[in-house]
Scaffold this motif. Structure first.
Motif, PDB file in Angstrom:
ATOM      1  N   ASP A  31       0.828  -1.210   0.000  1.00  0.00           N
ATOM      2  CA  ASP A  31       0.000   0.000   0.000  1.00  0.00           C
ATOM      3  C   ASP A  31       0.864   1.264   0.000  1.00  0.00           C
ATOM      4  N   ILE A  32       1.801   1.300  -0.917  1.00  0.00           N
ATOM      5  CA  ILE A  32       2.800   2.371  -0.961  1.00  0.00           C
ATOM      6  C   ILE A  32       2.163   3.745  -1.157  1.00  0.00           C
ATOM      7  N   PHE A  33       1.166   3.846  -2.027  1.00  0.00           N
ATOM      8  CA  PHE A  33       0.572   5.161  -2.268  1.00  0.00           C
ATOM      9  C   PHE A  33      -0.062   5.712  -0.989  1.00  0.00           C
ATOM     10  N   ALA A  34      -0.856   4.885  -0.301  1.00  0.00           N
ATOM     11  CA  ALA A  34      -1.491   5.336   0.949  1.00  0.00           C
ATOM     12  C   ALA A  34      -0.429   5.690   1.989  1.00  0.00           C
ATOM     13  N   ARG A  35       0.643   4.921   2.022  1.00  0.00           N
ATOM     14  CA  ARG A  35       1.713   5.209   2.981  1.00  0.00           C
ATOM     15  C   ARG A  35       2.401   6.532   2.650  1.00  0.00           C
ATOM     16  N   SER A  36       2.534   6.842   1.348  1.00  0.00           N
ATOM     17  CA  SER A  36       3.166   8.118   0.979  1.00  0.00           C
ATOM     18  C   SER A  36       2.287   9.288   1.408  1.00  0.00           C
ATOM     19  N   LEU A  37       0.969   9.102   1.351  1.00  0.00           N
ATOM     20  CA  LEU A  37       0.056  10.151   1.817  1.00  0.00           C
ATOM     21  C   LEU A  37       0.132  10.295   3.336  1.00  0.00           C
ATOM     22  N   ALA A  38       0.152   9.155   4.031  1.00  0.00           N
ATOM     23  CA  ALA A  38       0.221   9.190   5.501  1.00  0.00           C
ATOM     24  C   ALA A  38       1.534   9.813   5.968  1.00  0.00           C
ATOM     25  N   GLN A  39       2.597   9.515   5.275  1.00  0.00           N
ATOM     26  CA  GLN A  39       3.922  10.004   5.653  1.00  0.00           C
ATOM     27  C   GLN A  39       4.024  11.527   5.528  1.00  0.00           C
ATOM     28  N   THR A  40       3.232  12.109   4.619  1.00  0.00           N
ATOM     29  CA  THR A  40       3.327  13.559   4.390  1.00  0.00           C
ATOM     30  C   THR A  40       2.104  14.323   4.887  1.00  0.00           C
ATOM     31  N   GLU A  41       1.219  13.667   5.653  1.00  0.00           N
ATOM     32  CA  GLU A  41      -0.038  14.325   6.026  1.00  0.00           C
ATOM     33  C   GLU A  41       0.158  15.581   6.866  1.00  0.00           C
ATOM     34  N   ASP A  42       1.281  15.720   7.546  1.00  0.00           N
ATOM     35  CA  ASP A  42       1.544  16.934   8.321  1.00  0.00           C
ATOM     36  C   ASP A  42       2.273  17.996   7.499  1.00  0.00           C
ATOM     37  N   GLY A  43       2.618  17.659   6.270  1.00  0.00           N
ATOM     38  CA  GLY A  43       3.326  18.611   5.413  1.00  0.00           C
ATOM     39  C   GLY A  43       2.366  19.626   4.809  1.00  0.00           C
ATOM     40  N   ALA A  44       2.937  20.659   4.244  1.00  0.00           N
ATOM     41  CA  ALA A  44       2.114  21.670   3.570  1.00  0.00           C
ATOM     42  C   ALA A  44       1.426  21.036   2.358  1.00  0.00           C
ATOM     43  N   GLU A  45       0.223  21.526   2.067  1.00  0.00           N
ATOM     44  CA  GLU A  45      -0.531  21.001   0.920  1.00  0.00           C
ATOM     45  C   GLU A  45       0.084  21.496  -0.384  1.00  0.00           C
ATOM     46  N   TRP A  46       0.144  20.613  -1.350  1.00  0.00           N
ATOM     47  CA  TRP A  46       0.481  20.992  -2.726  1.00  0.00           C
ATOM     48  C   TRP A  46      -0.634  20.411  -3.574  1.00  0.00           C
ATOM     49  N   THR A  78       5.695  15.342  -3.547  1.00  0.00           N
ATOM     50  CA  THR A  78       5.580  14.375  -2.447  1.00  0.00           C
ATOM     51  C   THR A  78       6.962  14.052  -1.897  1.00  0.00           C
ATOM     52  N   MET A  79       7.930  13.845  -2.783  1.00  0.00           N
ATOM     53  CA  MET A  79       9.299  13.550  -2.339  1.00  0.00           C
ATOM     54  C   MET A  79       9.903  14.730  -1.579  1.00  0.00           C
ATOM     55  N   ARG A  80       9.435  15.927  -1.853  1.00  0.00           N
ATOM     56  CA  ARG A  80       9.919  17.116  -1.145  1.00  0.00           C
ATOM     57  C   ARG A  80       9.221  17.302   0.197  1.00  0.00           C
ATOM     58  N   GLY A  81       8.249  16.421   0.511  1.00  0.00           N
ATOM     59  CA  GLY A  81       7.585  16.481   1.806  1.00  0.00           C
ATOM     60  C   GLY A  81       6.213  17.124   1.793  1.00  0.00           C
ATOM     61  N   PHE A  82       5.759  17.579   0.643  1.00  0.00           N
ATOM     62  CA  PHE A  82       4.423  18.161   0.563  1.00  0.00           C
ATOM     63  C   PHE A  82       3.374  17.055   0.604  1.00  0.00           C
ATOM     64  N   HIS A  83       2.216  17.401   1.131  1.00  0.00           N
ATOM     65  CA  HIS A  83       1.083  16.471   1.132  1.00  0.00           C
ATOM     66  C   HIS A  83       0.303  16.709  -0.164  1.00  0.00           C
ATOM     67  N   VAL A  84       0.319  15.723  -1.047  1.00  0.00           N
ATOM     68  CA  VAL A  84      -0.305  15.851  -2.370  1.00  0.00           C
ATOM     69  C   VAL A  84      -1.388  14.782  -2.491  1.00  0.00           C
ATOM     70  N   ARG A  85      -2.656  15.209  -2.451  1.00  0.00           N
ATOM     71  CA  ARG A  85      -3.770  14.255  -2.434  1.00  0.00           C
ATOM     72  C   ARG A  85      -4.159  13.712  -3.803  1.00  0.00           C
ATOM     73  N   ARG A  86      -3.720  14.276  -4.882  1.00  0.00           N
ATOM     74  CA  ARG A  86      -4.078  13.832  -6.243  1.00  0.00           C
ATOM     75  C   ARG A  86      -5.593  13.880  -6.442  1.00  0.00           C
ATOM     76  N   GLN A  87      -6.152  15.042  -6.369  1.00  0.00           N
ATOM     77  CA  GLN A  87      -7.594  15.205  -6.498  1.00  0.00           C
ATOM     78  C   GLN A  87      -7.956  15.504  -7.945  1.00  0.00           C
ATOM     79  N   ALA A  88      -8.853  14.700  -8.470  1.00  0.00           N
ATOM     80  CA  ALA A  88      -9.288  14.924  -9.849  1.00  0.00           C
ATOM     81  C   ALA A  88     -10.090  16.214  -9.932  1.00  0.00           C
ATOM     82  N   GLY A  89      -9.893  16.925 -11.004  1.00  0.00           N
ATOM     83  CA  GLY A  89     -10.618  18.174 -11.216  1.00  0.00           C
ATOM     84  C   GLY A  89     -11.884  17.931 -12.006  1.00  0.00           C
ATOM     85  N   TRP A  90     -12.286  18.905 -12.752  1.00  0.00           N
ATOM     86  CA  TRP A  90     -13.521  18.799 -13.519  1.00  0.00           C
ATOM     87  C   TRP A  90     -13.198  18.862 -15.006  1.00  0.00           C
TER      88      TRP A  90
END
Length: 189
Positions: A31-46, A78-90
């Motif tokens: 579950d690498i993707f979920a772990r990458s999100l959890a690992q950066t959840e305290d980081g600034a949003e990008w 994400t590698m820089r520590g930002f929390h990136v949720r990958r939200q689809a737009g419209w």
């Protein structure tokens, strides 16, 4: 340090698709993707709003380029520590595409409606196979030529033939008047 010491030599029989499958399997199992999100959840949003792909032209290298940007930049942030949720737009392109398709197919559908009305007026049974001769100009003629096969399938026509002005158009059992679309039909079984 020499390059040979830093890198392991690759086998000449290496299968990159197999390596890719193995990496994807590992990512799913752990579950690498979920772990990458959890690992950066305290980081600034990008934020990168990703719109869906659109069908507004032939596929080209620019489509690949757009997909690469939408993949590489979020990964890098994400590698820089930002929390990136990958939200689809419209989808801001879909409606014009839908309208263009409707215009094109709408005319073909209208032609089908007119042929069905002509069949009924000619007294043909719903199951009768017909030969369809037609004459038209402009957008109606273009739609008829472009969608002749689909129209033929829909109206049970074994033949769809354009009647050139001044020609007999083949034998027919029914001849219609020119319709509101500027198309005229001749039908036979």
């Amino acid at each position: 340090m020499p390059a040979a010491a830093r890198y392991t030599a690759l086998s000449p029989h290496l299968s990159l698709p197999a390596v890719d499958k193995e990496i994807l399997r590992f990512w799913r199992e752990h579950d690498i993707f979920a772990r990458s999100l959890a690992q950066t959840e305290d980081g600034a949003e990008w934020v990168c709003y990703e719109g869906p792909p659109t069908a507004n032209g032939r596929p080209g290298v620019h489509h690949v380029e757009a997909r690469v940007f939408k993949d590489v930049f979020p990964r890098y942030q994400t590698m820089r520590g930002f929390h990136v949720r990958r939200q689809a737009g419209w989808d801001c392109h879909g409606l014009p595409v839908e309208i263009a398709v409707e215009k094109e197919l709408g005319l073909a559908r209208e032609i089908v409606r007119l042929v069905q009305a002509a069949r009924k007026e000619a007294g043909f049974a719903v199951t009768d196979r017909i030969r369809l001769f037609w004459s038209a100009a402009g957008a109606t003629a273009e739609a008829m030529r472009e969608h002749a096969e689909d129209i033929a399938d829909t109206v049970l026509a074994t033949e769809v033939t354009e009647r050139v002005s001044g020609t007999a158009g083949g034998p027919h059992e029914w001849a219609g008047e020119e319709t509101e679309l500027g198309i005229r039909f001749w039908l036979t079984r």
